[in-house]
Design an enzyme around this catalytic site. Sequence first.
Site, short mmCIF file in Angstrom:
data_model
loop_
_atom_site.label_atom_id
_atom_site.label_comp_id
_atom_site.label_asym_id
_atom_site.label_seq_id
_atom_site.Cartn_x
_atom_site.Cartn_y
_atom_site.Cartn_z
N HIS A 154 0.86 -1.19 0.00
CA HIS A 154 0.00 0.00 0.00
C HIS A 154 0.88 1.23 0.00
O HIS A 154 2.11 1.12 0.11
CB HIS A 154 -0.90 0.03 1.25
CG HIS A 154 -0.12 0.14 2.53
ND1 HIS A 154 0.30 -0.96 3.24
CD2 HIS A 154 0.35 1.21 3.23
CE1 HIS A 154 0.97 -0.58 4.31
NE2 HIS A 154 1.03 0.74 4.34
N HIS A 216 4.74 7.36 2.54
CA HIS A 216 5.55 6.15 2.36
C HIS A 216 4.90 5.16 1.39
O HIS A 216 3.70 5.18 1.16
CB HIS A 216 5.83 5.45 3.69
CG HIS A 216 4.62 4.83 4.35
ND1 HIS A 216 3.90 5.46 5.32
CD2 HIS A 216 4.03 3.61 4.18
CE1 HIS A 216 2.91 4.67 5.72
NE2 HIS A 216 2.96 3.54 5.05
N HIS A 248 1.84 -0.24 14.85
CA HIS A 248 0.82 0.80 14.74
C HIS A 248 -0.43 0.35 15.49
O HIS A 248 -0.84 -0.81 15.36
CB HIS A 248 0.37 0.98 13.28
CG HIS A 248 1.40 1.50 12.34
ND1 HIS A 248 2.15 2.63 12.56
CD2 HIS A 248 1.77 1.05 11.12
CE1 HIS A 248 2.93 2.85 11.52
NE2 HIS A 248 2.74 1.91 10.63
FE LIG Z 1 1.91 1.89 5.91
#
Ligand SMILES: [Fe+2]
Lengths: 311, 105
Positions: A154, A216, A248
């Site tokens: 992604h 990113h 995360h």
């Molecule tokens: Fe990411």
Amino acid sequence: MALTGVLRPGHAQLRVLNLEEGVHHYRDVLGMVETGRDEQGRVYLKCWDERDHNSLVLREADQAGIDFVGFKVLDKATLDKLEGDLRAYGLATERIPAGELLATGERVRFRLPSGHDIELYAEKRAVGNGLQVLNPAPWTKASENGIAPVRLDHCLLYGPNIAEVQKIFCDVLGFYLVERVLTPDGAGNVAIWLSCSHKVHDIAFVEHPEPGKLHHLSFLLESWEEVLRAADIMAMNNVTVDIGPTRHGVTRGCTIYAWDPSGNRFETFMGGYQPYPDYEPTTWTFDGLGAGGGLDYPQRKLHESFLSVVT
Amino acid sequence: MGVNVHIEDTGERYDCVPGESLLKAMLRLGRRGIPSGCHGGGCGVCKVEITRGAVTTGAMSRAHVSADEEARGCLLACKAYPLSDVSLRVLGRMHKNVCRPAAKA
Ligand SMILES: [Fe+2]
Ligand code: FES
């Protein structure tokens, strides 16, 4: 078959300040496979377990950042239909001829109100993952080179008007909202994670005043142990690490953020969960992103670089 | 042998060893607020102006340093390697952060 329409992020073109330094980074340190170079001088790479010819294109330029992200769609009829839908929605689209990118069919390109160029395409030559389709081995020599992610997973992009961007992805392209971070006043979203599949995100956006920015590009690993091994390989090769290895809170993904030699951030990532389109989106407050561990669950702080360092 | 770097805005001085960027060496001051970004010349958070001394540079993004600026010695500290003792001034985001009140140090 349930997975139709837009299948996955299939390629991204990055600008690098020095081509061979970029190739060394993505091929020898990250461990992608170089699959070609074109007459413009662009270099094509794929992750070892990807089957199509390329997922990353490096272009030497005098500014870092991202040129475009391309999504593979099911077939040519889907491409035509989605182009019609984008136009009916009011977006201008452009057709880029087959072969302009090596081994890649015709692309439909449009610009988001966040300033990013997005492409759709139906065809890219399958070159395989180095294993036979019949009775294959589970891995190959290329899977042991460098960090060796299995796929481009992604990207996170920064730009204005993400509420409008969300509508385009969800109402026209068939994505759904998986997670979001609210603005400090709670009235809107500062960040959105969107999926066209069973992944926690196929693309994500953060509201940001400058258009067209890259936060990113993310590459998938299969275990936490591989993320830790990636950290070792980054240190051995003097790669500048931004955050991690950590987890995360948003998406539950385990991660390292680091920078390529041109300052483009990349992520080595694993985990998350498997969302469905009928799930209620997970919501983080603005404080939840930092003190609530949305960005960095163990450290529970908003790293200063997260909102300020982009290319 | 290293060289000495003088930050005009704050009066601070630090040493920089051969092959080390002005930014990497500056981080050893251990001060909060020194903007450490991509270290690749891409993000533009580490802009400085060289007012005295000589440096060599690596590739820097033109989105953050124009050819004119580069000619005047406005550079990205992560891609500038001193050849002699250097004085510099901090610019942009670098200025805002490095020159924050001392209480934050
Ligand atoms: Fe990411
Ligand atoms: S730290 Fe990104 S340009 Fe210097």
